[in-house]
Write an enzyme that holds these catalytic residues in place. Structure first.
Site, short mmCIF file in Angstrom:
data_model
loop_
_atom_site.label_atom_id
_atom_site.label_comp_id
_atom_site.label_asym_id
_atom_site.label_seq_id
_atom_site.Cartn_x
_atom_site.Cartn_y
_atom_site.Cartn_z
N ASN C 23 36.44 3.37 0.78
CA ASN C 23 35.88 2.03 0.94
C ASN C 23 37.00 1.08 1.33
O ASN C 23 38.00 0.96 0.63
CB ASN C 23 35.23 1.57 -0.39
CG ASN C 23 34.62 0.18 -0.25
OD1 ASN C 23 35.32 -0.81 -0.08
ND2 ASN C 23 33.30 0.11 -0.31
N SER C 46 30.58 1.57 3.23
CA SER C 46 30.58 0.11 3.14
C SER C 46 29.54 -0.28 2.10
O SER C 46 28.42 0.22 2.12
CB SER C 46 30.27 -0.51 4.49
OG SER C 46 30.51 -1.90 4.44
N GLU C 47 29.92 -1.18 1.19
CA GLU C 47 29.10 -1.40 0.00
C GLU C 47 27.76 -2.07 0.29
O GLU C 47 26.89 -2.12 -0.57
CB GLU C 47 29.87 -2.17 -1.07
CG GLU C 47 30.28 -3.57 -0.69
CD GLU C 47 31.71 -3.63 -0.19
OE1 GLU C 47 32.19 -2.66 0.42
OE2 GLU C 47 32.34 -4.70 -0.38
N ASN C 48 27.59 -2.58 1.50
CA ASN C 48 26.28 -3.14 1.83
C ASN C 48 25.27 -2.07 2.21
O ASN C 48 24.11 -2.40 2.48
CB ASN C 48 26.39 -4.19 2.94
CG ASN C 48 26.98 -3.64 4.21
OD1 ASN C 48 27.98 -2.93 4.16
ND2 ASN C 48 26.37 -3.95 5.34
N SER C 88 24.42 2.12 -3.43
CA SER C 88 25.78 1.96 -2.94
C SER C 88 26.76 1.81 -4.10
O SER C 88 27.82 2.45 -4.13
CB SER C 88 25.86 0.73 -2.03
OG SER C 88 27.15 0.59 -1.51
#
Lengths: 232, 218, 218, 232
Positions: C23, C46-48, C88
């Protein structure tokens, strides 16, 4: 990131006596049949198995019970298995019965880094014994702990070389949460495709949770209760 | 005359309301799906991961990957959705399911229910029942008034290990419809031809009987 | 000579290992993706809600529905997967991501990090940073050694509100690679042409300097 | 079970001053644009808005901030909005900043009947102030509470008349959890299809969570950071 292993033998390398395994499936639906057959072959013993059911006498986890490979079962419902009931009532088998929703959520929590959560399920029953009780919105809840496993073994419909998985219909059940909660997660799939063939929007279990994937040699997919209508 | 299983299912079906999502337990509750009143639409949730359950498949069209919580082969209707067990119990625990119908071995007058274990004899496990009864705002129990030995299962206090506490509000048996309020059973309806006396004699718990007890209309 | 942003990104890229899920935070960390060492494969989360992030799209091929956590338009590689924010952060909190690279305003010698708020002045919010630093076993901080006023950001104790405590193990700045152990900074490498004296003078926290400090090889 | 409403006016009936709303989206990606425009038109005030971001100055929730319709924001990141920062630093706006993962999980918990859970995120920081701390596996965690809302407003790519939703790419983000956590959940969709047209295997949000659904009149889908490569 190619996670493909050749076959079930290679997939199950490292599973040893005394380990904790999670096995996906609800009844006989969505169980990792090929891996269970291999566990029988390997003869590993003293296993703790986390699985919603215990299979039937001659299929699913029933096969491991038959060979006395299981020391402890963590399940929600074990009603279709006479050998199970016998071993449990005689004390040969340790059984931890957990409400189905709590079992699913505890596996998810184990995979999601949530060590514990409150649920109303089981309050005031045997399940709550020794557990913290707390009221939220005037309703008592009990604190349940996350579950994890040395190996999680799941069965998917389609998988790709990155470990992405898609399940079919109600064969999904516990498989996605268990895939999250295994230190090593093994997926046996009906169809194994190259990366890029599955639509990224349709993935149920992202490949990050899967360490090994293989195409199962055969899927018997036994039906437990064949109920049908007759066409007029 | 006491109702048969189908009669119990038919009476429970009258409790369905348009637009409800409903979870039906194994056994008699499953039959409720066959008697949805005209003009209303309900959708059935099965805790193993399906919304929009349809009838059994035609012979030869069974799919081992498509079953209900009783492990029976099923079909789905248009607009169905599949999901995992965590999502399924999010629906249940989060009170998105408007009605739960399930069986019981015993119910007590404070709303406790026991249906998962007979110590030393029978342990099938609670399955999803503990989550369902602890979460649902609206639970109907479908059960027989007495066990095979003729002992009442409608009790002052449950004798078996509990599935949930203080959660049952309505019971439909082969003899009667009962409601639970203020730590008592209330007799709401009796099965066609069944006498109040019979119901009273087969109910061990405290039962409030009004002057007039209507017969069920099935 | 002190590294530029690209230099920092290149040095961090050397820390990547085959098969890792990574990440990358906003800013310098994002650049790391451009310098993956030959012969290894890593996958970016990607945390979205995306795994398998690819390069920016070609002009005219941007998709408003496909962005990274920095809200930049992106593409995905073969074998990508999309998922919701709860899933996520299950990956992140559950330690399925092997490496997190993020920026910082301050780091202290016990591994504390501050990067989300300057009281009374700037409050952007922590975004996913608190989840990332509290969960990741392997965090590399990409940052400048000093702020614009020339004050060290490598401190005995953070002065800004914390993002996480005792979580940082490695720092790459324009001057040096530092490791945190036993409540001290250890000087591991220096940027090409940068003297140990300069690094020492710009580090407020306790710094352990070995006899020989190798230069980075970029 | 037809949940279709004619338009955004009908969809938002019942939203009143002082209510708590959840709004899906990450940045400007996957936000319910049509509903936000209608909220501006309705002029409802004193809102508590739960949304990962606060939009930009002239789009997304920025439009509601501009009209001072929001009393309190519960978000994880608000860095792209000058008016937001001004209102917050001046004290006109109450702001509760929450780690992004905790925000997502708290919404899910609200929808899933989990009143509280432990997470390591935020331990030792301002976020942990006043919260219970407990160690699990030697690591400190804080207890976080579920979030719910009077209305949850989400944006999906495709939806059917039963309320089943499919999201596209990273426009999924917070939408599925918020859909779970609304007392009433409103979905605006780009494509509205009859029941049966979506594959039951591909549904992201099952219709049980959605009470009203409508086809949005137009979707501007603004891009916040247009980053591109140049073709050689």
């Amino acid at each position: 990131m190619n996670k493909v292993v050749k076959n079930v033998e290679e997939a199950l390398v490292g599973i040893e006596d005394g380990m904790t395994l999670m096995l996906g499936g609800f009844g006989l639906c969505g169980i990792p049949e090929n891996s269970i057959a291999q566990l029988v072959k390997l003869g590993v013993k003293e296993l703790t198995c986390i699985s919603n059911n215990a299979g039937v006498d001659d299929f699913g986890l029933g096969l491991l019970l038959h060979g006395r490979q299981i020391k402890k079962m963590i399940s929600s419902y074990v009603g279709e298995n006479a050998e199970f009931e016998r071993q449990m009532l005689s004390g040969e088998l340790i059984v931890d019965l957990i409400p189905q929703g709590s079992l699913a959520e505890r596996c998810r929590a184990g995979g999601a880094g949530i060590p514990a959560f409150f649920t109303p399920a089981g309050y005031g029953t045997e399940v709550a014994e020794g557990k913290e009780v707390r009221e939220f919105n005037g309703k008592p809840h009990i604190l349940e702990m996350a579950l994890t496993a040395d190996f999680a073994i799941v069965k998917a419909w389609k998988g790709d070389t990155e470990g992405n998985l898609i399940f079919k219909a109600t064969a999904r059940n516990f498989n996605p949460m268990m895939a999250m909660a295994g230190k090593i997660t093994i997926a046996e799939v009906e169809e194994l495709v190259p990366a890029g063939e599955l639509n990224p929007n349709d993935i149920h279990t992202p490949g990050i949770f899967v360490q090994r994937i293989f195409k199962g040699e055969k899927f018997e997919k036994r039906i437990e209760q064949r109920t049908v209508r007759i066409k007029n | 005359m006491a109702l048969d299983k189908i009669g119990i299912a038919k009476r429970i079906a009258q409790e369905l309301r348009d637009g409800w999502y409903v979870n039906l337990g194994i056994g008699i509750p499953t039959l409720v799906a066959n008697y949805i009143p005209e003009g209303i639409e309900v959708e059935f949730q099965s805790e193993n991961g399906v919304l929009g359950m349809g009838p059994f498949p035609f012979e030869g069209e069974e799919d081992a990957d498509l079953i209900n919580a009783g492990k029976q082969t099923i079909t789905v209707l248009k607009g169905a959705a599949f999901f995992d067990s965590a999502m399924s119990f999010s629906m249940i625990r989060g009170q998105h399911v408007q009605l739960t119908v399930l069986g019981a071995m015993e119910v007590s007058q404070n709303g406790d229910i026991a249906n998962w274990k007979i110590p030393g004899k029978m342990v099938k496990g609670m399955g999803g029942a503990m989550d369902l009864v602890a979460s649902a705002e609206n639970i109907i129990v479908a059960m027989m008034h007495s066990n095979r030995e003729g002992e009442s299962k409608i009790l002052k206090k449950c004798t078996l290990p509990l599935t949930g506490v203080g959660c049952v509000k309505k019971i439909v048996t082969e003899l009667a419809v009962l409601e639970i309020r203020d730590n008592k059973f209330y007799l709401i309806e009796r099965a066609p031809g069944v006498s109040v006396e019979e119901i009273v004699s087969k109910t061990e718990g405290d039962l409030v009987v009004p002057d007039f007890v209507p017969e069920m209309v099935l």
